[in-house]
Design a protein around this motif. Sequence first.
Motif, PDB file in Angstrom:
ATOM      1  N   HIS A 137      -2.285   9.817   4.430  1.00 42.20           N
ATOM      2  CA  HIS A 137      -1.691  10.957   5.131  1.00 42.20           C
ATOM      3  C   HIS A 137      -0.166  10.897   5.231  1.00 42.20           C
ATOM      4  N   CYS A 138       0.399   9.705   5.232  1.00 37.24           N
ATOM      5  CA  CYS A 138       1.825   9.584   5.547  1.00 37.24           C
ATOM      6  C   CYS A 138       2.685   9.151   4.365  1.00 37.24           C
ATOM      7  N   VAL A 139       2.111   8.517   3.368  1.00 35.28           N
ATOM      8  CA  VAL A 139       2.899   7.952   2.269  1.00 35.28           C
ATOM      9  C   VAL A 139       2.739   8.764   0.989  1.00 35.28           C
ATOM     10  N   THR A 140       1.505   9.013   0.576  1.00 31.35           N
ATOM     11  CA  THR A 140       1.271   9.668  -0.711  1.00 31.35           C
ATOM     12  C   THR A 140       1.555  11.162  -0.630  1.00 31.35           C
ATOM     13  N   GLY A 141       1.836  11.741  -1.785  1.00 32.05           N
ATOM     14  CA  GLY A 141       2.084  13.170  -1.849  1.00 32.05           C
ATOM     15  C   GLY A 141       2.353  13.613  -3.272  1.00 32.05           C
ATOM     16  N   GLY A 142       2.256  14.920  -3.487  1.00 29.32           N
ATOM     17  CA  GLY A 142       2.432  15.467  -4.821  1.00 29.32           C
ATOM     18  C   GLY A 142       1.096  15.822  -5.436  1.00 29.32           C
ATOM     19  N   PRO A 143       1.093  16.687  -6.449  1.00 31.59           N
ATOM     20  CA  PRO A 143      -0.153  17.110  -7.082  1.00 31.59           C
ATOM     21  C   PRO A 143      -0.907  15.936  -7.686  1.00 31.59           C
ATOM     22  N   ARG A 144      -2.190  15.873  -7.382  1.00 29.67           N
ATOM     23  CA  ARG A 144      -3.099  14.850  -7.899  1.00 29.67           C
ATOM     24  C   ARG A 144      -2.737  13.439  -7.434  1.00 29.67           C
ATOM     25  N   SER A 145      -2.008  13.346  -6.350  1.00 27.98           N
ATOM     26  CA  SER A 145      -1.707  12.034  -5.788  1.00 27.98           C
ATOM     27  C   SER A 145      -2.972  11.446  -5.168  1.00 27.98           C
ATOM     28  N   PHE A 146      -3.005  10.116  -5.053  1.00 31.36           N
ATOM     29  CA  PHE A 146      -4.204   9.470  -4.528  1.00 31.36           C
ATOM     30  C   PHE A 146      -3.873   8.088  -3.983  1.00 31.36           C
ATOM     31  N   VAL A 147      -4.844   7.535  -3.284  1.00 34.20           N
ATOM     32  CA  VAL A 147      -4.757   6.177  -2.744  1.00 34.20           C
ATOM     33  C   VAL A 147      -5.876   5.351  -3.353  1.00 34.20           C
ATOM     34  N   GLU A 148      -5.534   4.168  -3.818  1.00 32.76           N
ATOM     35  CA  GLU A 148      -6.522   3.194  -4.274  1.00 32.76           C
ATOM     36  C   GLU A 148      -6.406   1.969  -3.370  1.00 32.76           C
ATOM     37  N   VAL A 149      -7.459   1.625  -2.668  1.00 25.08           N
ATOM     38  CA  VAL A 149      -7.413   0.571  -1.657  1.00 25.08           C
ATOM     39  C   VAL A 149      -7.818  -0.771  -2.252  1.00 25.08           C
ATOM     40  N   ALA A 150      -7.013  -1.800  -1.982  1.00 25.43           N
ATOM     41  CA  ALA A 150      -7.402  -3.176  -2.283  1.00 25.43           C
ATOM     42  C   ALA A 150      -7.976  -3.774  -1.005  1.00 25.43           C
ATOM     43  N   THR A 151      -9.186  -4.295  -1.076  1.00 24.75           N
ATOM     44  CA  THR A 151      -9.839  -4.813   0.119  1.00 24.75           C
ATOM     45  C   THR A 151      -9.301  -6.176   0.534  1.00 24.75           C
ATOM     46  N   GLY A 152      -8.334  -6.692  -0.190  1.00 24.18           N
ATOM     47  CA  GLY A 152      -7.675  -7.955   0.103  1.00 24.18           C
ATOM     48  C   GLY A 152      -6.822  -8.326  -1.096  1.00 24.18           C
ATOM     49  N   PHE A 153      -6.060  -9.402  -0.986  1.00 30.06           N
ATOM     50  CA  PHE A 153      -5.194  -9.776  -2.102  1.00 30.06           C
ATOM     51  C   PHE A 153      -5.999 -10.235  -3.317  1.00 30.06           C
ATOM     52  N   ASP A 154      -7.182 -10.786  -3.074  1.00 26.01           N
ATOM     53  CA  ASP A 154      -8.026 -11.180  -4.207  1.00 26.01           C
ATOM     54  C   ASP A 154      -8.539  -9.959  -4.965  1.00 26.01           C
ATOM     55  N   ASP A 155      -8.613  -8.828  -4.293  1.00 28.25           N
ATOM     56  CA  ASP A 155      -9.094  -7.590  -4.910  1.00 28.25           C
ATOM     57  C   ASP A 155      -7.953  -6.816  -5.577  1.00 28.25           C
ATOM     58  N   PHE A 156      -6.727  -7.282  -5.413  1.00 27.69           N
ATOM     59  CA  PHE A 156      -5.569  -6.544  -5.899  1.00 27.69           C
ATOM     60  C   PHE A 156      -5.590  -6.332  -7.416  1.00 27.69           C
ATOM     61  N   PRO A 157      -5.914  -7.339  -8.249  1.00 31.45           N
ATOM     62  CA  PRO A 157      -5.920  -7.105  -9.696  1.00 31.45           C
ATOM     63  C   PRO A 157      -6.851  -5.974 -10.111  1.00 31.45           C
ATOM     64  N   ARG A 158      -8.061  -5.918  -9.519  1.00 34.84           N
ATOM     65  CA  ARG A 158      -8.972  -4.831  -9.842  1.00 34.84           C
ATOM     66  C   ARG A 158      -8.384  -3.482  -9.452  1.00 34.84           C
ATOM     67  N   ALA A 159      -7.811  -3.429  -8.245  1.00 37.95           N
ATOM     68  CA  ALA A 159      -7.294  -2.160  -7.735  1.00 37.95           C
ATOM     69  C   ALA A 159      -6.119  -1.660  -8.569  1.00 37.95           C
ATOM     70  N   ILE A 160      -5.208  -2.543  -8.937  1.00 37.01           N
ATOM     71  CA  ILE A 160      -4.041  -2.082  -9.694  1.00 37.01           C
ATOM     72  C   ILE A 160      -4.439  -1.675 -11.102  1.00 37.01           C
ATOM     73  N   ARG A 161      -5.396  -2.370 -11.704  1.00 33.51           N
ATOM     74  CA  ARG A 161      -5.868  -1.966 -13.034  1.00 33.51           C
ATOM     75  C   ARG A 161      -6.444  -0.563 -12.986  1.00 33.51           C
ATOM     76  N   LYS A 162      -7.308  -0.304 -11.995  1.00 36.20           N
ATOM     77  CA  LYS A 162      -7.945   1.007 -11.875  1.00 36.20           C
ATOM     78  C   LYS A 162      -6.902   2.086 -11.612  1.00 36.20           C
ATOM     79  N   LYS A 163      -5.948   1.786 -10.763  1.00 39.11           N
ATOM     80  CA  LYS A 163      -4.937   2.799 -10.441  1.00 39.11           C
ATOM     81  C   LYS A 163      -4.034   3.075 -11.638  1.00 39.11           C
ATOM     82  N   LEU A 164      -3.658   2.043 -12.378  1.00 38.66           N
ATOM     83  CA  LEU A 164      -2.834   2.253 -13.562  1.00 38.66           C
ATOM     84  C   LEU A 164      -3.554   3.120 -14.595  1.00 38.66           C
ATOM     85  N   LEU A 165      -4.842   2.881 -14.775  1.00 42.42           N
ATOM     86  CA  LEU A 165      -5.601   3.687 -15.729  1.00 42.42           C
ATOM     87  C   LEU A 165      -5.567   5.157 -15.337  1.00 42.42           C
ATOM     88  N   GLN A 166      -5.720   5.439 -14.050  1.00 39.87           N
ATOM     89  CA  GLN A 166      -5.714   6.815 -13.588  1.00 39.87           C
ATOM     90  C   GLN A 166      -4.324   7.440 -13.721  1.00 39.87           C
TER      91      GLN A 166
END
Length: 299
Positions: A199-228
């Motif tokens: 609600h407060c950070v993201t914005g713009g057309p087709r903007s989105f949030v990809e959540v990392a459930t912890g630092f160990d989950d960060f590689p998965r989250a960034i890969r998925k977000k980069l693909l999108q």
Amino acid sequence: MVRLRRLAALLALLAWPAMAQDRKEVDLALALAIDISGSIDPDEARLQREGYVQAFRDPAVVRAILDGSYGRIAVAYFEWSDAWVQRLLVDWTLLDSEAAIIAFTERLSAAPVSISRRTSISGAIRFAIPLFGRNPYAPDRKVLDISGDGSNNDGGLVTDMRHEALKERIVINGLPIMNDRPNPFGFPSEEDLDKYYLHCVTGGPRSFVEVATGFDDFPRAIRKKLLQEVADLGPRPDVDTGGLGPLPDGTQLAQAARRPARGEDDYTRFVRPEYELGCDVGERRSREFWQRRFGVTPD
């Protein structure tokens, strides 16, 4: 001397249209903004850095970069913390081949890891706006990718700077890291950080949030977000996770925002309703914490 300066200025002005036309077109200008505030320890900072290195080396991400309309994107990488602490580790770099992508990840991997103190998402956005302004390439899209484990508690209001970025047609996506431990100062973790980012950070057309459930989950989250982001898919829960298995519940908070119409310039309309706790919740929590614990408020 005055005449010479005037002549030089005139020649530069005449050359500007040709210089502008010579800018190489790219599918995407992507600025990666990574949190190095005091709530992140050195091991976590290295996990973040390695997550980006691994993601850009992933064959699916490489294909997405090279299979675009132009077959190339431009990337910049900077770290941020306090309102006036931003460190540009890799300036705008053209990724137009597997060799260029590997060279980028090697530069990123070799850069020193550092940690600072406060959390200023607004400072990161403020830094990114002129960074996009001096991008030597001509992008179809401009995306600022912000990752962090806390809400804004330093500098100006994050929504004010978001508005300035959206006026420049910069889309902001977010990767909040749900860190369940207090930071070294005892400041509690923020269980609502995913909603705050949405609600407060993201914005713009087709903007989105990809959540990392912890630092160990960060590689998965960034890969998925980069693909999108690279493929311009927008929020997509069905993006291939590369054999990592089903995604945890709550991994992505997506919006159904439409694409902008051709020639549409007003990106400021593409924001969610303000967060129910207020987008200054980070500042208020910080003041209350320092007042309660030490009887003072931070500078």
